[in-house]
Design a protein around this motif. Structure first.
Motif, PDB file in Angstrom:
ATOM      1  N   ILE A 173      -4.595   1.279   6.140  1.00  0.00           N
ATOM      2  CA  ILE A 173      -5.955   1.057   5.646  1.00  0.00           C
ATOM      3  C   ILE A 173      -6.716   2.369   5.529  1.00  0.00           C
ATOM      4  O   ILE A 173      -7.328   2.662   4.490  1.00  0.00           O
ATOM      5  CB  ILE A 173      -6.710   0.088   6.578  1.00  0.00           C
ATOM      6  N   GLU A 174      -6.662   3.182   6.571  1.00  0.00           N
ATOM      7  CA  GLU A 174      -7.406   4.445   6.546  1.00  0.00           C
ATOM      8  C   GLU A 174      -6.867   5.400   5.489  1.00  0.00           C
ATOM      9  O   GLU A 174      -7.638   6.096   4.813  1.00  0.00           O
ATOM     10  CB  GLU A 174      -7.374   5.099   7.930  1.00  0.00           C
ATOM     11  N   THR A 175      -5.559   5.439   5.344  1.00  0.00           N
ATOM     12  CA  THR A 175      -4.964   6.309   4.326  1.00  0.00           C
ATOM     13  C   THR A 175      -5.345   5.849   2.929  1.00  0.00           C
ATOM     14  O   THR A 175      -5.719   6.661   2.065  1.00  0.00           O
ATOM     15  CB  THR A 175      -3.437   6.350   4.476  1.00  0.00           C
ATOM     16  N   THR A 176      -5.263   4.561   2.688  1.00  0.00           N
ATOM     17  CA  THR A 176      -5.628   4.016   1.379  1.00  0.00           C
ATOM     18  C   THR A 176      -7.083   4.307   1.052  1.00  0.00           C
ATOM     19  O   THR A 176      -7.416   4.745  -0.064  1.00  0.00           O
ATOM     20  CB  THR A 176      -5.365   2.503   1.344  1.00  0.00           C
ATOM     21  N   GLN A 177      -7.956   4.069   1.998  1.00  0.00           N
ATOM     22  CA  GLN A 177      -9.384   4.309   1.762  1.00  0.00           C
ATOM     23  C   GLN A 177      -9.678   5.791   1.548  1.00  0.00           C
ATOM     24  O   GLN A 177     -10.549   6.143   0.751  1.00  0.00           O
ATOM     25  CB  GLN A 177     -10.200   3.766   2.937  1.00  0.00           C
ATOM     26  N   ALA A 178      -8.918   6.649   2.222  1.00  0.00           N
ATOM     27  CA  ALA A 178      -9.150   8.090   2.095  1.00  0.00           C
ATOM     28  C   ALA A 178      -8.735   8.623   0.735  1.00  0.00           C
ATOM     29  O   ALA A 178      -9.363   9.554   0.204  1.00  0.00           O
ATOM     30  CB  ALA A 178      -8.399   8.838   3.197  1.00  0.00           C
ATOM     31  N   PHE A 179      -7.690   8.048   0.137  1.00  0.00           N
ATOM     32  CA  PHE A 179      -7.136   8.594  -1.105  1.00  0.00           C
ATOM     33  C   PHE A 179      -7.472   7.775  -2.346  1.00  0.00           C
ATOM     34  O   PHE A 179      -7.082   8.158  -3.451  1.00  0.00           O
ATOM     35  CB  PHE A 179      -5.616   8.739  -0.974  1.00  0.00           C
ATOM     36  N   VAL A 180      -8.206   6.693  -2.188  1.00  0.00           N
ATOM     37  CA  VAL A 180      -8.449   5.824  -3.337  1.00  0.00           C
ATOM     38  C   VAL A 180      -9.275   6.508  -4.418  1.00  0.00           C
ATOM     39  O   VAL A 180      -9.127   6.213  -5.613  1.00  0.00           O
ATOM     40  CB  VAL A 180      -9.106   4.498  -2.892  1.00  0.00           C
ATOM     41  N   ASP A 181     -10.119   7.468  -4.035  1.00  0.00           N
ATOM     42  CA  ASP A 181     -10.920   8.154  -5.061  1.00  0.00           C
ATOM     43  C   ASP A 181     -10.023   8.967  -5.998  1.00  0.00           C
ATOM     44  O   ASP A 181     -10.261   9.019  -7.213  1.00  0.00           O
ATOM     45  CB  ASP A 181     -11.985   9.045  -4.418  1.00  0.00           C
ATOM     46  N   LEU A 182      -8.970   9.592  -5.442  1.00  0.00           N
ATOM     47  CA  LEU A 182      -8.037  10.330  -6.288  1.00  0.00           C
ATOM     48  C   LEU A 182      -7.193   9.376  -7.132  1.00  0.00           C
ATOM     49  O   LEU A 182      -6.866   9.677  -8.280  1.00  0.00           O
ATOM     50  CB  LEU A 182      -7.120  11.205  -5.430  1.00  0.00           C
ATOM     51  N   LEU A 183      -6.855   8.231  -6.576  1.00  0.00           N
ATOM     52  CA  LEU A 183      -6.098   7.231  -7.326  1.00  0.00           C
ATOM     53  C   LEU A 183      -6.909   6.685  -8.495  1.00  0.00           C
ATOM     54  O   LEU A 183      -6.367   6.389  -9.561  1.00  0.00           O
ATOM     55  CB  LEU A 183      -5.676   6.089  -6.399  1.00  0.00           C
ATOM     56  N   ARG A 184      -8.208   6.562  -8.304  1.00  0.00           N
ATOM     57  CA  ARG A 184      -9.062   6.041  -9.375  1.00  0.00           C
ATOM     58  C   ARG A 184      -9.096   6.969 -10.589  1.00  0.00           C
ATOM     59  O   ARG A 184      -9.459   6.539 -11.684  1.00  0.00           O
ATOM     60  CB  ARG A 184     -10.483   5.820  -8.858  1.00  0.00           C
ATOM     61  N   GLN A 185      -8.698   8.215 -10.406  1.00  0.00           N
ATOM     62  CA  GLN A 185      -8.684   9.164 -11.521  1.00  0.00           C
ATOM     63  C   GLN A 185      -7.430   9.021 -12.370  1.00  0.00           C
ATOM     64  O   GLN A 185      -7.328   9.623 -13.444  1.00  0.00           O
ATOM     65  CB  GLN A 185      -8.791  10.601 -10.985  1.00  0.00           C
ATOM     66  N   SER A 186      -6.472   8.223 -11.887  1.00  0.00           N
ATOM     67  CA  SER A 186      -5.234   8.016 -12.625  1.00  0.00           C
ATOM     68  C   SER A 186      -5.409   6.916 -13.671  1.00  0.00           C
ATOM     69  O   SER A 186      -6.151   5.951 -13.452  1.00  0.00           O
ATOM     70  CB  SER A 186      -4.108   7.622 -11.658  1.00  0.00           C
ATOM     71  N   GLN A 187      -4.698   7.042 -14.768  1.00  0.00           N
ATOM     72  CA  GLN A 187      -4.720   5.985 -15.780  1.00  0.00           C
ATOM     73  C   GLN A 187      -3.875   4.785 -15.364  1.00  0.00           C
ATOM     74  O   GLN A 187      -4.118   3.671 -15.823  1.00  0.00           O
ATOM     75  CB  GLN A 187      -4.218   6.541 -17.116  1.00  0.00           C
ATOM     76  N   GLU A 188      -2.903   5.004 -14.502  1.00  0.00           N
ATOM     77  CA  GLU A 188      -2.017   3.931 -14.047  1.00  0.00           C
ATOM     78  C   GLU A 188      -1.771   4.061 -12.543  1.00  0.00           C
ATOM     79  O   GLU A 188      -0.650   4.337 -12.101  1.00  0.00           O
ATOM     80  CB  GLU A 188      -0.688   3.963 -14.806  1.00  0.00           C
ATOM     81  N   PRO A 189      -2.797   3.858 -11.719  1.00  0.00           N
ATOM     82  CA  PRO A 189      -2.626   4.033 -10.271  1.00  0.00           C
ATOM     83  C   PRO A 189      -1.776   2.931  -9.655  1.00  0.00           C
ATOM     84  O   PRO A 189      -1.871   1.761 -10.031  1.00  0.00           O
ATOM     85  CB  PRO A 189      -4.062   3.981  -9.747  1.00  0.00           C
ATOM     86  N   ARG A 190      -0.949   3.336  -8.694  1.00  0.00           N
ATOM     87  CA  ARG A 190      -0.057   2.403  -8.016  1.00  0.00           C
ATOM     88  C   ARG A 190      -0.164   2.604  -6.502  1.00  0.00           C
ATOM     89  O   ARG A 190      -0.160   3.748  -6.014  1.00  0.00           O
ATOM     90  CB  ARG A 190       1.397   2.625  -8.444  1.00  0.00           C
ATOM     91  N   ILE A 191      -0.228   1.502  -5.776  1.00  0.00           N
ATOM     92  CA  ILE A 191      -0.186   1.538  -4.311  1.00  0.00           C
ATOM     93  C   ILE A 191       0.980   0.663  -3.864  1.00  0.00           C
ATOM     94  O   ILE A 191       1.068  -0.515  -4.246  1.00  0.00           O
ATOM     95  CB  ILE A 191      -1.488   1.031  -3.674  1.00  0.00           C
ATOM     96  N   VAL A 192       1.876   1.252  -3.080  1.00  0.00           N
ATOM     97  CA  VAL A 192       3.032   0.533  -2.559  1.00  0.00           C
ATOM     98  C   VAL A 192       2.928   0.524  -1.035  1.00  0.00           C
ATOM     99  O   VAL A 192       2.961   1.577  -0.399  1.00  0.00           O
ATOM    100  CB  VAL A 192       4.354   1.199  -2.990  1.00  0.00           C
ATOM    101  N   ASN A 193       2.785  -0.662  -0.470  1.00  0.00           N
ATOM    102  CA  ASN A 193       2.761  -0.811   0.979  1.00  0.00           C
ATOM    103  C   ASN A 193       4.136  -1.272   1.440  1.00  0.00           C
ATOM    104  O   ASN A 193       4.599  -2.360   1.062  1.00  0.00           O
ATOM    105  CB  ASN A 193       1.692  -1.824   1.398  1.00  0.00           C
ATOM    106  N   VAL A 194       4.787  -0.435   2.224  1.00  0.00           N
ATOM    107  CA  VAL A 194       6.143  -0.751   2.673  1.00  0.00           C
ATOM    108  C   VAL A 194       6.065  -1.728   3.830  1.00  0.00           C
ATOM    109  O   VAL A 194       5.576  -1.402   4.913  1.00  0.00           O
ATOM    110  CB  VAL A 194       6.906   0.522   3.077  1.00  0.00           C
ATOM    111  N   THR A 195       6.524  -2.934   3.585  1.00  0.00           N
ATOM    112  CA  THR A 195       6.451  -3.997   4.575  1.00  0.00           C
ATOM    113  C   THR A 195       7.850  -4.333   5.074  1.00  0.00           C
ATOM    114  O   THR A 195       8.745  -3.493   5.059  1.00  0.00           O
ATOM    115  CB  THR A 195       5.737  -5.226   3.973  1.00  0.00           C
ATOM    116  N   SER A 196       8.050  -5.550   5.493  1.00  0.00           N
ATOM    117  CA  SER A 196       9.344  -6.014   5.989  1.00  0.00           C
ATOM    118  C   SER A 196       9.477  -7.494   5.682  1.00  0.00           C
ATOM    119  O   SER A 196       8.477  -8.225   5.658  1.00  0.00           O
ATOM    120  CB  SER A 196       9.446  -5.791   7.495  1.00  0.00           C
ATOM    121  N   GLY A 197      10.711  -7.939   5.480  1.00  0.00           N
ATOM    122  CA  GLY A 197      10.938  -9.368   5.337  1.00  0.00           C
ATOM    123  C   GLY A 197      10.476 -10.132   6.561  1.00  0.00           C
ATOM    124  O   GLY A 197      10.122 -11.308   6.487  1.00  0.00           O
TER     125      GLY A 197
END
Length: 245
Positions: free
Chosen positions: A117-141
């Motif tokens: 959560i903290e990492t996503t919130q910290a970097f979302v402003d840079l992601l918003r500058q992308s034309q095709e931003p992607r966030i991948v959260n590595v989870t588990s089955g």
């Protein structure tokens, strides 16, 4: 050239994901908690002829480290195209619901949920500058509540109270995040790399690191018509690739 930040990328699946994205023409910011290990990983990739990579020191358990990483990355690029929240811990097994120490719960959640959560919130402003931003959260089955309640599931008896709860919570966060960004170019997905032979599980898994990394790469490189708000798991849903939550 598209840019990607991968946390926990100095070894194993994170490292292989960095290698595959480099091979796909991305510029990789290789996140590592330990600066020396991060540099060693970068040196290894460069020795393979993969030059578009540099280390970023980031400890997702430490808000000051996340802030410093954001400042460092912001000084090097104005745009981040992909964030892969890969850093995670198991907490050690066994973990029973009645006997697991509450400090273990806190430690696992600190890395697997709060750090994301903290990492996503910290970097979302840079992601918003992308034309095709992607966030991948590595989870588990093991984060699937539906499957954990199904006695016919092949991993039904593999239950770790801390780890399972943290990944289920991460899945819930992914759903909400994808919903909030649904009317934007963002694609936000949770990806289960599968039961892979790594240090994480004492190399007990049958899956390979390259195959696991390829699953993350697939979600990181989705086109504009790709899905969002999904739980990808070839391991749990070989036919559709979409796991029940």
């Amino acid at each position: 050239m598209k840019t990607v930040l991968i946390t926990g990328a100095n070894k194993s699946i994170g490292f292989e994901t960095a290698r595959q994205l480099l091979q796909n023409g991305y510029y990789v910011y290789l996140g590592s908690r330990d600066p020396q290990k991060g540099q060693q990983a970068v040196d290894q990739l460069k020795s393979e002829g993969l030059k578009s990579v540099e280390p970023i020191t980031i400890d997702v358990d430490n808000p000051d480290s996340i802030k410093a990483a954001r400042e460092t990355l912001g000084s090097r690029t104005a745009v981040l195209d992909v964030l892969i929240n890969n850093a995670g811990i198991s907490g050690g097994f066994p973990q029973t619901a009645l006997d697991a120490n509450i400090d273990m719960f806190r430690q696992v959640f600190e890395t697997n949920l709060f750090g994301v959560i903290e990492t996503t919130q910290a970097f979302v402003d840079l992601l918003r500058q992308s034309q095709e931003p992607r966030i991948v959260n590595v989870t588990s089955g093991l984060g699937s509540l539906t499957l954990h309640n199904d006695p016919s599931w092949k991993y039904y008896h593999v239950k770790g109270a801390c780890y399972t709860a943290s990944k289920a919570a991460l899945n819930a966060y992914t759903i909400v995040l994808a919903y909030e960004l649904r009317d934007t170019p963002f694609k936000v997905n949770a990806v289960d790399p599968g039961y892979t032979a790594t240090d994480f599980n004492h190399h007990s898994g049958p899956g390979t690191v390259p195959d696991a990394a390829a699953r993350l790469v697939k979600a990181a490189t989705l086109g504009p018509d790709g899905p969002t708000g999904q739980f990808f798991s070839d391991d749990n849903a070989p036919d559709t690739g979409i796991s029940p939550w």
